[in-house]
Design a protein around this motif. Structure first.
Motif, PDB file in Angstrom:
ATOM      1  N   PHE A 249      -5.089   6.491   1.340  1.00  0.00           N
ATOM      2  CA  PHE A 249      -5.555   5.619   2.422  1.00  0.00           C
ATOM      3  C   PHE A 249      -6.670   6.296   3.208  1.00  0.00           C
ATOM      4  O   PHE A 249      -6.522   7.426   3.681  1.00  0.00           O
TER       5      PHE A 249
ATOM      6  N   LEU B 183       0.808  -1.218   0.000  1.00  0.00           N
ATOM      7  CA  LEU B 183       0.000   0.000   0.000  1.00  0.00           C
ATOM      8  C   LEU B 183       0.845   1.274   0.000  1.00  0.00           C
ATOM      9  O   LEU B 183       0.336   2.366   0.237  1.00  0.00           O
TER      10      LEU B 183
ATOM     11  N   GLU C 121      -0.401   4.695  -1.590  1.00  0.00           N
ATOM     12  CA  GLU C 121      -1.835   4.635  -1.863  1.00  0.00           C
ATOM     13  C   GLU C 121      -2.600   5.712  -1.087  1.00  0.00           C
ATOM     14  O   GLU C 121      -2.237   6.097   0.026  1.00  0.00           O
TER      15      GLU C 121
ATOM     16  N   ARG D 283       1.767   6.521   3.264  1.00  0.00           N
ATOM     17  CA  ARG D 283       0.469   6.528   2.581  1.00  0.00           C
ATOM     18  C   ARG D 283       0.012   7.969   2.365  1.00  0.00           C
ATOM     19  O   ARG D 283       0.484   8.883   3.042  1.00  0.00           O
TER      20      ARG D 283
END
Length: 310
Positions: free
Chosen positions: A194, A189, A192, A218
């Protein structure tokens, strides 16, 4: 004042209804001489002539009719009390006040309450949705009978029982690049968008700690205090999230991609009660149904909801 026994009054009432001591004996399931003796004692106690004997029948005097009206009022109250007790025993009377954290409130709890009420006709149920901390506050002040919370509180006014101990799941949009991956880890992740749960959620800090320890950055541009909003946001294609299993599984039916996440981040479902009063039969029955339904949800989740009793 006349000293009367309940059995005497009961015999008088039975004779008024049946018209004979024999009929009254059948109503009371005792012998005819016993009825005659009770009736005689009753007349002696009230010192009023209540019946005129005509062949085998007893004809009530006007005084007996007046007395019978008062007796009936009392027996109606007793019969109502008996019916109420029977309804309580059979779960067809009473109220149940439930306060629940948002994680179970959108889909799961309304269905459980619906089924509970279908099996308990006449029972009134209140379901309020509040944060886990507010759930604890309302239970400690005895405003509600049952609370469903994600946190274990240390409060002498609250009794805590674990419903289930599971773990957070990773929520991905449809057609996400990680959709085919069996298990999601923090490094997957990196970068990403989030969707975080709000800072008032204790699980938020557990999630942040996992990513900090992994050195994963993130994009933290959106947060919400409730997991179903996080799932809806992800389903719309705007980022990824880690949410509780009940909410994630509910949204997977709508197209959300849900995957196990490692390392495990524990998420608990707890049931709490006011500790300073005993639980009602309705509360106990509802709690048993709730445990049963969570187990069923786990069994139907294809391994996503790893159910464990705490």
């Amino acid at each position: 004042m006349a000293r009367l026994s309940f059995r005497q009054v009961e015999a008088f009432r039975a004779v008024m209804i049946a018209g004979t001591t024999t009929g009254a004996a059948e109503i009371l399931c005792i012998s005819q001489p016993a009825v005659s003796r009770l009736l005689s004692d009753f007349e002696e106690s009230v010192k009023v002539t209540l019946f005129e004997r005509h062949k085998k029948r007893l004809l009530p005097t006007p005084e007996a009719m007046i007395l019978f009206e008062e007796v009936e009022k009392s027996f109606v109250g007793i019969e109502k009390l008996a019916r109420t007790a029977e309804e309580l025993r059979d779960f067809h009377r009473g109220t149940l006040r439930i306060v629940c954290m948002p994680a179970l409130a959108q889909d799961f709890m309304p269905q459980v309450v619906h089924d509970f009420m279908a099996d308990h006709k006449g029972v009134a149920v209140t379901l309020q949705v509040r944060s886990s901390q507010q759930v604890a506050d309302w239970i400690s002040t005895q405003h509600f009978d049952i609370g469903i919370s994600a946190i274990k509180v240390s409060d002498p006014a609250i009794e805590v029982q674990s419903l289930a101990s599971s773990q957070l799941l990773c929520a991905l949009p449809p057609n996400h690049r990680l959709a085919s991956k069996a298990v999601i880890i923090p490094q997957d992740l990196e970068g990403e968008m989030f969707v975080s749960l709000g800072t008032e959620q204790s699980v938020r800090y557990k999630v942040d700690e996992v990513f900090e320890q992994a050195g994963v950055k993130r994009q933290l541009l959106f947060d919400t205090q409730v997991s179903h909003v996080a799932c809806a946001y992800v389903l719309a294609g705007s980022g990824v999230s880690l949410v509780d299993p009940a909410t994630a599984i509910n949204y997977s039916k709508r197209g959300l991609v849900v995957k196990p996440f490692k390392p495990k981040i524990e998420f608990n479902y707890n049931i709490i009660y006011p500790a300073t009063r005993s639980k009602s039969l309705l509360a106990i029955d509802f709690s048993e149904l709730l445990c049963k339904r969570l187990k069923a949800l786990s069994q139907e989740s294809n391994g996503l909801f790893v159910y464990g009793e705490g």
